[in-house]
Write a protein that holds these residues in place. Sequence first.
Motif, short mmCIF file in Angstrom:
data_model
loop_
_atom_site.label_atom_id
_atom_site.label_comp_id
_atom_site.label_asym_id
_atom_site.label_seq_id
_atom_site.Cartn_x
_atom_site.Cartn_y
_atom_site.Cartn_z
N ARG A 210 35.54 37.73 38.25
CA ARG A 210 36.05 38.74 37.32
C ARG A 210 37.42 39.24 37.76
N ARG B 122 40.87 37.62 36.50
CA ARG B 122 41.41 37.71 35.15
C ARG B 122 42.90 38.00 35.25
N TYR C 81 38.29 40.70 28.86
CA TYR C 81 37.07 41.40 28.45
C TYR C 81 35.93 40.41 28.24
N ALA C 82 34.72 40.87 28.54
CA ALA C 82 33.53 40.07 28.24
C ALA C 82 33.35 40.01 26.73
N TRP D 291 34.74 32.72 27.99
CA TRP D 291 34.32 33.80 28.88
C TRP D 291 33.92 33.27 30.26
N THR E 106 33.84 36.38 33.09
CA THR E 106 32.95 37.49 32.74
C THR E 106 31.52 37.03 32.43
N GLU F 92 27.80 35.90 33.25
CA GLU F 92 26.91 36.26 34.35
C GLU F 92 25.53 35.64 34.14
#
Lengths: 199, 217
Positions: free
Chosen positions: A7, A10, A160-161, B22, B27, B29
């Motif tokens: 993460r 990014r 962003y997720a 993603w 991000t 998981e």
Amino acid sequence: MPRADSRDARPDAGRRPAPPDEAALVARVAAADRAAFEALYRAYYPRLRRFLERMTRRLPLVEEVLNDTMMVVWRRAHTYDRVSKVSTWIFAIAYRQALKALSRVDDAVPPADGDEAVPAHAQPESVLQREQWRAHLGQALGALSAEQRAVIELTYYNGYACREVAEIMGCPVDTVKTRMFYARRKLKTLLALNAEDAI
Amino acid sequence: MSGRVLRFEGAAHLEAERLLPWYVNGTLEGEELARIEQHLTECARCQRELTWQRELQAACAGAEAAADAGPALQRLRERLDAEPGGGRRPLFGELRRGWKGSRPWLRWAVAAQFAAVAALAGALAFQGRPALYRTLGAADKPPRAAGDLVVVFDPGLDEAAMRRLLRASGARIVDGPTETGAYVLDVPDGHETGALEALRAARGVVLVERLNADGGK
């Protein structure tokens, strides 16, 4: 295959220092604290400016939309519920303000003409090729809808997720995935057309 | 853009294809991440797609605007200063917008609530009228009406905040809540207008009105 990125990898992560307690800042804004509001404004100005530039592709609109966004933050800070992150709350406001502004003007941004073209799916190998590829990508992005550009920017740049993108855009997660799917397909088609034109 | 929403249930390849953006931004998981990683070990097409998306991500990674926030902020300051209330909209405006934006059934419910409150207020006022006959021992002063203001608090307001508001305005609850959440407040003589204005200006108060239009008890 190893995991692609963490993460923290990014694109916009790492450059930005850890934010202060933004929720506390918003609470102070809700109590009409102008100093807190200006601190929040300065913290969000660069990223909102970039997002709005990329989404709207209309520079004259950017400051107006940005200030409209922060005006809403000032007026509606008491409605921030701490369930979502402050950044997704503010970006959601910016997204809606941008759509509203675009609806007032013609959203058709004519794609710039380009003489140069590079193969679409081939990976750019040289620095020059990479620059050409990016130039064509920029043109192709201009042919997408504002919503598609927002999905791309929020995902690839802001990191962003998918769930957060859905929250910002006020739509279901499947809609985000669909917009991303069509956006990528359209980009590839446009880049391929550029490649054919070049032959 | 098509308005259709694609359903991506089913094949691992389709799921990987939809989730790759993603995966690229780091991000994903849990199980989704594990499934994508597994699929990428065996799908050359998704590996090519992954490489293409990383290029796309790199191309999107240009710097943020280095422009100075100062001039734009100054223009916003001027806007805020020029607006009444420093850019904060008056409560009445908020109420009006909320009313216009609400659903019809909700408007009907609120209208019914006000009808009930008005009926309650009328009944209270009627009870408070001096009797047509008076006993010799009756005081000269007519009996007080039970309540001066009717108030509707924001449903999200907690009990402690409600208590603070009441203390600050010198009011006390003498009736309510009605089924729709309205309360009748009693305010010391001579403080009705101050209490009314204080409650109108307070956050967490959706509506406050006098029970008697002439302002008297």
